[in-house]
Design a protein around this motif. Structure first.
Motif, PDB file in Angstrom:
ATOM      1  N   LEU A   1      -0.998  12.628   8.863  1.00  0.00           N
ATOM      2  CA  LEU A   1       0.423  12.416   8.574  1.00  0.00           C
ATOM      3  C   LEU A   1       1.188  11.997   9.827  1.00  0.00           C
ATOM      4  CD1 LEU A   1       1.048  15.479   6.214  1.00  0.00           C
ATOM      5  CD2 LEU A   1       0.843  13.065   5.539  1.00  0.00           C
ATOM      6  N   ARG A   2       0.859  12.583  10.960  1.00  0.00           N
ATOM      7  CA  ARG A   2       1.522  12.216  12.213  1.00  0.00           C
ATOM      8  C   ARG A   2       1.266  10.754  12.560  1.00  0.00           C
ATOM      9  NH1 ARG A   2       0.122  17.432  16.107  1.00  0.00           N
ATOM     10  NH2 ARG A   2       1.765  18.794  15.310  1.00  0.00           N
ATOM     11  N   LYS A   3       0.019  10.345  12.404  1.00  0.00           N
ATOM     12  CA  LYS A   3      -0.330   8.953  12.722  1.00  0.00           C
ATOM     13  C   LYS A   3       0.458   7.988  11.827  1.00  0.00           C
ATOM     14  CE  LYS A   3      -4.310   5.889  13.224  1.00  0.00           C
ATOM     15  NZ  LYS A   3      -4.432   4.997  12.079  1.00  0.00           N
ATOM     16  N   ILE A   4       0.509   8.282  10.541  1.00  0.00           N
ATOM     17  CA  ILE A   4       1.239   7.412   9.612  1.00  0.00           C
ATOM     18  C   ILE A   4       2.730   7.413   9.943  1.00  0.00           C
ATOM     19  CG2 ILE A   4       1.911   7.123   7.184  1.00  0.00           C
ATOM     20  CD1 ILE A   4      -0.928   8.220   6.485  1.00  0.00           C
ATOM     21  N   SER A   5       3.269   8.580  10.275  1.00  0.00           N
ATOM     22  CA  SER A   5       4.678   8.670  10.653  1.00  0.00           C
ATOM     23  C   SER A   5       4.972   7.790  11.862  1.00  0.00           C
ATOM     24  CB  SER A   5       5.052  10.127  10.945  1.00  0.00           C
ATOM     25  OG  SER A   5       6.404  10.239  11.332  1.00  0.00           O
TER      26      SER A   5
ATOM     27  N   ASN B   1       9.394  12.054   2.714  1.00  0.00           N
ATOM     28  CA  ASN B   1      10.325  13.001   3.327  1.00  0.00           C
ATOM     29  C   ASN B   1       9.621  13.827   4.402  1.00  0.00           C
ATOM     30  OD1 ASN B   1      12.907  14.468   3.471  1.00  0.00           O
ATOM     31  ND2 ASN B   1      11.684  16.167   2.681  1.00  0.00           N
ATOM     32  N   LEU B   2       8.399  14.259   4.114  1.00  0.00           N
ATOM     33  CA  LEU B   2       7.603  15.032   5.074  1.00  0.00           C
ATOM     34  C   LEU B   2       7.375  14.237   6.362  1.00  0.00           C
ATOM     35  CD1 LEU B   2       6.107  17.737   5.297  1.00  0.00           C
ATOM     36  CD2 LEU B   2       4.122  16.641   4.260  1.00  0.00           C
ATOM     37  N   LEU B   3       7.107  12.943   6.232  1.00  0.00           N
ATOM     38  CA  LEU B   3       6.852  12.087   7.391  1.00  0.00           C
ATOM     39  C   LEU B   3       8.095  11.878   8.251  1.00  0.00           C
ATOM     40  CD1 LEU B   3       4.680   9.310   5.700  1.00  0.00           C
ATOM     41  CD2 LEU B   3       3.884  11.221   7.096  1.00  0.00           C
ATOM     42  N   ARG B   4       9.267  12.143   7.688  1.00  0.00           N
ATOM     43  CA  ARG B   4      10.534  11.913   8.392  1.00  0.00           C
ATOM     44  C   ARG B   4      11.121  13.197   8.998  1.00  0.00           C
ATOM     45  NH1 ARG B   4      12.831   6.892   6.985  1.00  0.00           N
ATOM     46  NH2 ARG B   4      11.809   5.865   5.235  1.00  0.00           N
ATOM     47  N   THR B   5      10.453  14.343   8.788  1.00  0.00           N
ATOM     48  CA  THR B   5      11.004  15.620   9.235  1.00  0.00           C
ATOM     49  C   THR B   5      10.234  16.197  10.422  1.00  0.00           C
ATOM     50  OG1 THR B   5       9.607  16.947   7.767  1.00  0.00           O
ATOM     51  CG2 THR B   5      11.704  16.156   6.855  1.00  0.00           C
ATOM     52  N   ASP B   6      10.769  17.272  10.982  1.00  0.00           N
ATOM     53  CA  ASP B   6      10.108  17.985  12.075  1.00  0.00           C
ATOM     54  C   ASP B   6       8.832  18.690  11.627  1.00  0.00           C
ATOM     55  OD1 ASP B   6      11.897  17.358  14.103  1.00  0.00           O
ATOM     56  OD2 ASP B   6      13.069  19.193  13.865  1.00  0.00           O
TER      57      ASP B   6
ATOM     58  N   MET C   1       0.847  -1.183   0.000  1.00  0.00           N
ATOM     59  CA  MET C   1       0.000   0.000   0.000  1.00  0.00           C
ATOM     60  C   MET C   1       0.896   1.251   0.000  1.00  0.00           C
ATOM     61  SD  MET C   1      -3.066   1.032   2.648  1.00  0.00           S
ATOM     62  CE  MET C   1      -4.175  -0.208   2.049  1.00  0.00           C
ATOM     63  N   THR C   2       0.571   2.208  -0.850  1.00  0.00           N
ATOM     64  CA  THR C   2       1.363   3.429  -0.940  1.00  0.00           C
ATOM     65  C   THR C   2       1.023   4.379   0.207  1.00  0.00           C
ATOM     66  OG1 THR C   2      -0.260   4.654  -2.254  1.00  0.00           O
ATOM     67  CG2 THR C   2       1.304   3.248  -3.472  1.00  0.00           C
ATOM     68  N   LEU C   3       1.872   5.384   0.397  1.00  0.00           N
ATOM     69  CA  LEU C   3       1.607   6.397   1.418  1.00  0.00           C
ATOM     70  C   LEU C   3       0.326   7.161   1.094  1.00  0.00           C
ATOM     71  CD1 LEU C   3       5.228   7.744   1.947  1.00  0.00           C
ATOM     72  CD2 LEU C   3       3.926   6.263   3.487  1.00  0.00           C
ATOM     73  N   VAL C   4       0.124   7.435  -0.170  1.00  0.00           N
ATOM     74  CA  VAL C   4      -1.101   8.135  -0.589  1.00  0.00           C
ATOM     75  C   VAL C   4      -2.332   7.299  -0.224  1.00  0.00           C
ATOM     76  CG1 VAL C   4      -2.408   9.011  -2.565  1.00  0.00           C
ATOM     77  CG2 VAL C   4       0.052   9.415  -2.428  1.00  0.00           C
ATOM     78  N   ASP C   5      -2.244   5.981  -0.432  1.00  0.00           N
ATOM     79  CA  ASP C   5      -3.356   5.096  -0.055  1.00  0.00           C
ATOM     80  C   ASP C   5      -3.612   5.162   1.449  1.00  0.00           C
ATOM     81  OD1 ASP C   5      -3.718   4.222  -2.656  1.00  0.00           O
ATOM     82  OD2 ASP C   5      -2.396   2.487  -2.419  1.00  0.00           O
TER      83      ASP C   5
END
Length: 200
Positions: free
Chosen positions: A90-94, A57-62, A1-5
């Motif tokens: 996004l926070r939950k997925i991160s 990248n967004l999920l891995r940054t501050d 499953m992709t991040l977008v999914d």
């Protein structure tokens, strides 16, 4: 499953991002944008474009941890988007994917879970004088220590019901209410996510 999914399957997505037109209204009213290199408009655009590498990248940054969840963005958006809710997704997925560990602000989630969230699960309060150690929060100054040392005398004068039964601030939370808090955490997946983050 992709991040977008993963983003789109979240129940909040349909209400949070309808069609961002990049007007920048959310960024203009955002308190976090005033103090950080943070732009809710750019985050909505990133999610809307669906570029997997940019989202990862967004999920891995501050960046996604700068939002204060004031939700000032939602009522100002001419398209009824809610960038703050996109941030929550996004926070939950991160956290689920373990990416939060790669950023300083993301790693602070562990402290929040072992502090504030643990307080909620233990006593029903996120912040309570019994749990805020003055030596750990020197920014509170000497008044906080004095207040804690004299709380049984001071709290009633301020209208608090310190460790009392019935209504009022600082009251004991009834067992049935604490059970309900735990059930909410269980049913919403919060307990599972908590365990996952704390194991990471």
């Amino acid at each position: 499953m992709t991040l977008v999914d993963l983003i789109k399957e979240d129940v909040r997505y349909g209400e949070a991002l309808k069609a961002c037109m990049n007007c920048g209204m959310c960024t203009a009213v955002c308190p976090a944008a005033e103090f950080y290199d943070y732009d809710p408009r750019r985050i909505c655009d990133t999610v809307q474009r669906g570029d997997e590498s940019t989202i990862e990248n967004l999920l891995r940054t501050d960046t996604i941890w700068y939002c204060g969840q004031c939700m000032s963005c939602k009522p100002r958006c001419p398209r009824n988007n809610a960038p703050g809710e996109i941030i929550n997704i996004l926070r939950k997925i991160s956290q689920e994917l373990g990416y939060f560990k790669e950023s300083e602000k993301g790693r602070q989630q562990v402290d929040l879970m072992t502090g504030i969230e643990q307080n909620i699960l233990d006593i029903g309060y996120c912040v309570h004088p019994d749990k805020v150690n003055p030596t750990m929060h020197i920014e509170q100054g000497p008044i906080w220590k004095w207040y804690r040392d004299n709380i049984e005398e001071i709290a009633p004068k301020l209208g608090a019901n310190y460790h009392g039964e019935g209504p009022g601030a600082l009251r004991n939370i009834p067992h049935e209410d604490m059970d309900e808090i735990h059930r909410i955490f269980e049913l919403t997946g919060g307990m599972e996510l908590r365990e996952q983050v704390l194991k990471s």
